[in-house]
Design an enzyme around this catalytic site. Sequence first.
Site, PDB file in Angstrom:
ATOM      1  N   LYS A  88       0.846  -1.188   0.000  1.00 29.27           N
ATOM      2  CA  LYS A  88       0.000   0.000   0.000  1.00 29.27           C
ATOM      3  C   LYS A  88       0.892   1.252   0.000  1.00 29.27           C
ATOM      4  CE  LYS A  88      -1.489   1.930   3.618  1.00 29.27           C
ATOM      5  NZ  LYS A  88      -1.675   2.511   4.943  1.00 29.27           N
TER       6      LYS A  88
ATOM      7  N   ASP B 299      -2.933  -5.975   2.192  1.00 34.42           N
ATOM      8  CA  ASP B 299      -3.600  -5.185   3.218  1.00 34.42           C
ATOM      9  C   ASP B 299      -3.323  -5.937   4.501  1.00 34.42           C
ATOM     10  OD1 ASP B 299      -5.469  -4.272   5.149  1.00 34.42           O
ATOM     11  OD2 ASP B 299      -6.578  -3.330   3.532  1.00 34.42           O
ATOM     12  N   HIS B 300      -2.395  -5.427   5.317  1.00 33.63           N
ATOM     13  CA  HIS B 300      -1.924  -6.279   6.414  1.00 33.63           C
ATOM     14  C   HIS B 300      -3.010  -6.594   7.439  1.00 33.63           C
ATOM     15  CE1 HIS B 300      -1.241  -2.523   8.656  1.00 33.63           C
ATOM     16  NE2 HIS B 300      -1.113  -3.253   9.741  1.00 33.63           N
TER      17      HIS B 300
ATOM     18  N   LYS C 194      -4.139 -10.415   9.781  1.00 34.03           N
ATOM     19  CA  LYS C 194      -4.231 -10.564  11.240  1.00 34.03           C
ATOM     20  C   LYS C 194      -5.119 -11.768  11.553  1.00 34.03           C
ATOM     21  CE  LYS C 194      -3.668  -5.613  12.195  1.00 34.03           C
ATOM     22  NZ  LYS C 194      -2.434  -5.413  12.905  1.00 34.03           N
TER      23      LYS C 194
ATOM     24  N   GLU D  27      -4.483   4.509  17.869  1.00 39.77           N
ATOM     25  CA  GLU D  27      -3.064   4.334  18.193  1.00 39.77           C
ATOM     26  C   GLU D  27      -2.518   5.584  18.868  1.00 39.77           C
ATOM     27  OE1 GLU D  27      -0.791   3.591  14.637  1.00 39.77           O
ATOM     28  OE2 GLU D  27      -2.041   4.913  13.456  1.00 39.77           O
TER      29      GLU D  27
ATOM     30  N   HIS E 296      -7.855  -0.841   5.418  1.00 32.65           N
ATOM     31  CA  HIS E 296      -8.000  -1.735   6.572  1.00 32.65           C
ATOM     32  C   HIS E 296      -9.420  -1.793   7.141  1.00 32.65           C
ATOM     33  CE1 HIS E 296      -3.789  -1.446   6.121  1.00 32.65           C
ATOM     34  NE2 HIS E 296      -3.560  -0.441   6.922  1.00 32.65           N
TER      35      HIS E 296
HETATM   36  C1  BG6 Z   1      -0.603   1.351   8.333  1.00 30.95           C
HETATM   37  C2  BG6 Z   1      -0.765   2.849   8.340  1.00 30.95           C
HETATM   38  O1  BG6 Z   1      -1.156   0.804   7.160  1.00 30.95           O
HETATM   39  O2  BG6 Z   1      -1.263   0.810   9.463  1.00 30.95           O
HETATM   40  C3  BG6 Z   1      -0.205   3.446   9.621  1.00 30.95           C
HETATM   41  O3  BG6 Z   1      -0.078   3.404   7.220  1.00 30.95           O
HETATM   42  C4  BG6 Z   1      -0.799   2.774  10.824  1.00 30.95           C
HETATM   43  O4  BG6 Z   1      -0.420   4.847   9.666  1.00 30.95           O
HETATM   44  C5  BG6 Z   1      -0.737   1.257  10.695  1.00 30.95           C
HETATM   45  O5  BG6 Z   1      -0.065   3.191  11.960  1.00 30.95           O
HETATM   46  C6  BG6 Z   1      -1.524   0.587  11.807  1.00 30.95           C
HETATM   47  O6  BG6 Z   1      -1.296  -0.800  11.770  1.00 30.95           O
HETATM   48  P1  BG6 Z   1      -1.474  -1.694  13.074  1.00 30.95           P
HETATM   49  O7  BG6 Z   1      -1.229  -3.090  12.584  1.00 30.95           O
HETATM   50  O8  BG6 Z   1      -0.450  -1.205  14.069  1.00 30.95           O
HETATM   51  O9  BG6 Z   1      -2.855  -1.460  13.560  1.00 30.95           O
END
Ligand code: BG6
Length: 494
Positions: free
Chosen positions: A152, A181-182, A186, A220, A244
């Site tokens: 991304k 899309d990580h 999860k 966060e 996400h």
């Molecule tokens: C990323 C964003 O895709 O996801 C970041 O670019 C964000 O801004 C992050 O901090 C959050 O990922 P996770 O896995 O920590 O919730």
Amino acid sequence: MPQPCSVVIFGASGDLTYRKLIPALYNIAVDGDLPAAVSIVGFARREKTDEQFRQELEEALRKFSRQGLNDHIWSDLAPRIFYHRSEFGNDEGYRALAERLDKLDAERGTRGNRLFYLSVAPSEFEGILEKIAGAKLNESKPGAWTRVIVEKPFGTDLASARELNSVVNKVFREQDTFRIDHYLGKETAQNIMVLRFANAIFEPLWNSRYIDHVQITATEPLGVEARGPYYEGSGALRDMVQNHLLQLLCLVAMEPPTDLAADSVRDEKLKVVRALHRMTPEEVATNVVRGQYQAGAINGKEVIAYRAEERVDPKSMIETYVALKVNIDNWRWAQVPFYIRVGKRLPKHGAEIAVQFKHAPSVLFNRDETDVGPNVLVIRIQPDEGISLRIQSKRPGAQLRIEPVKMDFHYGTSFGKASPEAYERLLLDAMSGDATLFARRDEVEEAWDFIDRIEHAWHKNPTPPPLTEYASGSWGPAEADKLLERDGRTWRRL
Ligand code: BG6
């Protein structure tokens, strides 16, 4: 077990390689899932030998790996990692890469299978893809496969996403294109489908007749960190919601697919994104709240305002928080709002989905003056991954007193082992050719179509709705609370 292959990482001297990709490959090896015949080639501009690259990665593993560094496994993996120095625009670099990969195939049995990982800024995508094609690296050898993983952000609006898709699909077929899309990697996100479709008790209730509303939250404490220039062109809506959070929404809202094939699942998700109600500028003003963090304190530590961050415009209008009320215009979800909120510099790191059921009828235990509150099913995406269900129960004693209690499932205690990191699962799936947890072209474009309307109402509108302020360390702007209060609801406390 995936097939033997070479994994080529473009942009191998970037943060992602050290923090996520190599730790993921290492942990796959620790879990015994990495075939012996896998070679990893880092492609980047800086001058470096294989040995230096391996040493840097070893240090990174000590810092970032989920499981501690096991010398035996590392000494087996390290000699399978190589560094290939080249400019991204240099034909000769790609020709030499093709030769090197052929040689690795012959020496290490990687069988001509190739997985290219574009871990670079989007502005580099096109150039790299052209050079890959120029060196015929995208052409599969007989009986072998060639795939590409794209990081991304996948475009910044519908027009740029379309453009990018056509660039990628000129060089790789859609079925060989894996858009990361990580959040989909999860463990808890993958479990949503299992929860819904492997249990008989939820699906009959999973509709507007029994569900009052759904809240999807990701928060966060981190600020924008060193990513000012990227974030200035993005903001919370494009950085987190377009990808996400909408992916999570799709998993909650989709119809059961007919089977578990990648396209069957993605077809159902696509239908949800298509059904998202497209907002007019007036609806954006009422249903979307955007905010930007001001100075404040996170866990007792003073932090500066977004506009004071490094390489951020001191007059920036970029949102670091967004809360929105989304409607899905289909039979199952008519009149059931999905509230989404995400933000930086909030008190905690966490993500959850809360499905709030309707109140019990106002008879017996639930008469007006003694409203016992609704059932809530909470899917904790992170941290403390798990699922809880709030139910009402009689407090022991002679009097009839009803109180909410929680039935709680924790991954940690139930399975006694930590969940793998998202990138582990996603890399394994890409090596195995399973695209279920990757975003498809049409899905990405539909999501942009939905998001673009909101961006336009903010940035291409003579009378845009205000950008509100919130103190770092607070739970976001007061306007976001009002968004729910107006509907007689409140945000859940994380
Ligand atoms: C990323 C964003 O895709 O996801 C970041 O670019 C964000 O801004 C992050 O901090 C959050 O990922 P996770 O896995 O920590 O919730």
